[in-house]
Design a protein around this motif. Sequence first.
Motif, mmCIF file in Angstrom:
data_model
loop_
_atom_site.group_PDB
_atom_site.id
_atom_site.type_symbol
_atom_site.label_atom_id
_atom_site.label_comp_id
_atom_site.label_asym_id
_atom_site.label_seq_id
_atom_site.Cartn_x
_atom_site.Cartn_y
_atom_site.Cartn_z
ATOM 1 N N PHE A 1 70.254 25.458 52.416
ATOM 2 C CA PHE A 1 69.158 25.671 51.677
ATOM 3 C C PHE A 1 69.185 27.082 51.030
ATOM 4 C CE2 PHE A 1 67.111 22.566 54.812
ATOM 5 C CZ PHE A 1 67.102 21.522 54.060
ATOM 6 N N SER A 2 70.446 27.441 50.389
ATOM 7 C CA SER A 2 70.520 28.613 49.955
ATOM 8 C C SER A 2 70.059 28.594 48.466
ATOM 9 C CB SER A 2 71.963 29.192 49.918
ATOM 10 O OG SER A 2 72.860 28.464 49.155
ATOM 11 N N PRO A 3 69.602 29.553 47.980
ATOM 12 C CA PRO A 3 68.962 29.758 46.538
ATOM 13 C C PRO A 3 70.464 29.442 45.625
ATOM 14 C CG PRO A 3 68.387 31.479 47.633
ATOM 15 C CD PRO A 3 69.335 31.017 48.690
ATOM 16 N N GLU A 4 71.514 29.876 45.970
ATOM 17 C CA GLU A 4 72.621 29.706 44.980
ATOM 18 C C GLU A 4 73.076 28.378 45.025
ATOM 19 O OE1 GLU A 4 72.721 31.989 47.760
ATOM 20 O OE2 GLU A 4 72.574 33.601 46.520
ATOM 21 N N GLU A 5 72.750 27.580 46.103
ATOM 22 C CA GLU A 5 73.255 26.183 46.097
ATOM 23 C C GLU A 5 71.993 25.288 45.034
ATOM 24 O OE1 GLU A 5 73.691 22.124 48.568
ATOM 25 O OE2 GLU A 5 72.526 23.776 49.443
ATOM 26 N N ALA A 6 70.791 25.840 45.248
ATOM 27 C CA ALA A 6 69.837 25.122 44.502
ATOM 28 C C ALA A 6 69.789 25.486 42.933
ATOM 29 C CB ALA A 6 68.377 25.766 45.034
ATOM 30 N N ARG A 7 70.206 26.536 42.524
ATOM 31 C CA ARG A 7 70.702 27.053 41.393
ATOM 32 C C ARG A 7 71.874 26.226 40.617
ATOM 33 N NH1 ARG A 7 74.003 30.299 38.858
ATOM 34 N NH2 ARG A 7 74.644 31.382 40.733
ATOM 35 N N LEU A 8 72.938 26.289 41.495
ATOM 36 C CA LEU A 8 74.122 25.418 40.970
ATOM 37 C C LEU A 8 73.878 23.864 40.795
ATOM 38 C CD1 LEU A 8 77.102 25.407 40.966
ATOM 39 C CD2 LEU A 8 77.290 24.716 43.088
ATOM 40 N N LEU A 9 73.059 23.168 41.678
ATOM 41 C CA LEU A 9 72.652 21.933 41.683
ATOM 42 C C LEU A 9 71.827 21.747 40.218
ATOM 43 C CD1 LEU A 9 72.103 20.773 45.191
ATOM 44 C CD2 LEU A 9 73.835 20.321 43.814
ATOM 45 N N GLN B 1 61.902 15.728 37.787
ATOM 46 C CA GLN B 1 62.537 14.858 38.829
ATOM 47 C C GLN B 1 62.545 16.134 40.170
ATOM 48 O OE1 GLN B 1 66.289 13.904 37.138
ATOM 49 N NE2 GLN B 1 65.573 12.270 36.300
ATOM 50 N N CYS B 2 62.430 17.321 39.945
ATOM 51 C CA CYS B 2 62.482 18.299 40.882
ATOM 52 C C CYS B 2 61.182 18.576 41.542
ATOM 53 C CB CYS B 2 63.353 19.485 40.777
ATOM 54 S SG CYS B 2 64.773 19.100 40.528
ATOM 55 N N GLY B 3 60.149 18.137 40.895
ATOM 56 C CA GLY B 3 58.825 18.431 40.983
ATOM 57 C C GLY B 3 58.384 19.928 40.854
ATOM 58 N N MET B 4 58.941 20.405 39.699
ATOM 59 C CA MET B 4 58.678 21.595 39.014
ATOM 60 C C MET B 4 58.487 21.499 37.694
ATOM 61 S SD MET B 4 62.142 23.252 40.456
ATOM 62 C CE MET B 4 61.779 25.066 39.843
ATOM 63 N N SER B 5 57.562 22.725 37.161
ATOM 64 C CA SER B 5 57.464 22.862 36.042
ATOM 65 C C SER B 5 58.659 23.077 35.029
ATOM 66 C CB SER B 5 56.264 23.927 35.633
ATOM 67 O OG SER B 5 56.991 25.358 35.979
ATOM 68 N N ALA B 6 58.877 23.102 33.838
ATOM 69 C CA ALA B 6 60.119 23.212 33.112
ATOM 70 C C ALA B 6 60.317 24.769 33.044
ATOM 71 C CB ALA B 6 59.967 22.839 31.678
ATOM 72 N N ILE B 7 59.318 25.408 32.993
ATOM 73 C CA ILE B 7 59.366 27.190 32.914
ATOM 74 C C ILE B 7 60.021 27.317 34.261
ATOM 75 C CG2 ILE B 7 58.223 29.037 32.771
ATOM 76 C CD1 ILE B 7 56.204 27.888 30.806
ATOM 77 N N SER B 8 59.523 26.897 35.331
ATOM 78 C CA SER B 8 60.017 27.399 36.789
ATOM 79 C C SER B 8 61.312 26.933 36.950
ATOM 80 C CB SER B 8 59.046 27.051 37.774
ATOM 81 O OG SER B 8 59.595 27.335 38.812
ATOM 82 N N PHE B 9 61.631 25.768 36.346
ATOM 83 C CA PHE B 9 63.001 25.440 36.417
ATOM 84 C C PHE B 9 63.909 25.975 35.764
ATOM 85 C CE2 PHE B 9 66.592 22.223 35.581
ATOM 86 C CZ PHE B 9 66.751 21.902 36.893
ATOM 87 N N LYS B 10 63.554 26.496 34.488
ATOM 88 C CA LYS B 10 64.560 27.185 33.704
ATOM 89 C C LYS B 10 64.662 28.561 34.328
ATOM 90 C CE LYS B 10 65.063 28.594 28.700
ATOM 91 N NZ LYS B 10 64.538 28.423 27.501
ATOM 92 N N ARG B 11 63.651 29.186 34.948
ATOM 93 C CA ARG B 11 63.814 30.258 35.680
ATOM 94 C C ARG B 11 64.818 30.431 36.672
ATOM 95 N NH1 ARG B 11 58.591 32.478 37.726
ATOM 96 N NH2 ARG B 11 60.346 34.683 37.964
ATOM 97 N N LEU B 12 64.607 29.184 37.698
ATOM 98 C CA LEU B 12 65.502 28.962 38.769
ATOM 99 C C LEU B 12 67.008 28.857 38.323
ATOM 100 C CD1 LEU B 12 66.198 27.903 41.628
ATOM 101 C CD2 LEU B 12 65.795 25.811 40.593
ATOM 102 N N MET B 13 67.293 28.213 37.162
ATOM 103 C CA MET B 13 68.813 27.970 36.638
ATOM 104 C C MET B 13 69.357 29.281 35.933
ATOM 105 S SD MET B 13 69.028 24.617 34.338
ATOM 106 C CE MET B 13 68.460 25.394 32.713
ATOM 107 N N LYS B 14 68.475 30.373 35.712
ATOM 108 C CA LYS B 14 68.801 31.384 35.158
ATOM 109 C C LYS B 14 68.767 32.544 36.391
ATOM 110 C CE LYS B 14 67.355 31.260 30.570
ATOM 111 N NZ LYS B 14 66.398 32.098 29.520
ATOM 112 N N GLY B 15 68.518 32.180 37.385
ATOM 113 C CA GLY B 15 68.534 32.967 38.643
ATOM 114 C C GLY B 15 67.447 34.153 38.550
ATOM 115 N N GLN B 16 66.375 33.785 37.968
ATOM 116 C CA GLN B 16 65.186 34.843 37.901
ATOM 117 C C GLN B 16 64.177 34.439 38.916
ATOM 118 O OE1 GLN B 16 64.270 34.295 33.849
ATOM 119 N NE2 GLN B 16 65.731 35.729 33.103
#
Length: 144
Positions: free
Chosen positions: A29-37, A62-77
């Motif tokens: 459940f690491s943040p790095e794995e979540a960002r990678l997936l 599909q992940c149960g998130m908002s688009a803005i939150s998902f984009k921040r996750l992908m960028k590591g923010q």
Amino acid sequence: MDCSESQHSSVKTKTGNEAKKMSCVIDAFSPEEARLLANKMYRHESAGWGDEERALSKVARQCGMSAISFKRLMKGQRKGVDVGLSKRIRLAYLNLCNSLIAQLQNDVKAIEETHGHDAVADFKDNVDDLAAQVRAAKERAKGR
């Protein structure tokens, strides 16, 4: 016996296999794995220029998130990724893997019907094994 003595006597350190098991759960459940997936799912869904927003909103949903939150996750923010969010991301990724395997199984079935069983005999078993592995991973992810 005072309070500090009872606290010290009840604390046990984890060594050997117990520590390895604990680290596997933490790594899962690491943040790095979540960002990678998240990045993998987004890249798979995005077809090209102009398609980014649609892909972003679809994968985020599909992940149960908002688009803005998902984009921040992908960028590591994101400041942190909790276990529930990591679980949802992992399940969404496994669902994507499951759908890709289903497409592959359909292609193998079409080739088998056209050219016979010998053309895809060894490949078909590998695809079926892979499908079983993804189903098992989904069950493990749901159970956590």
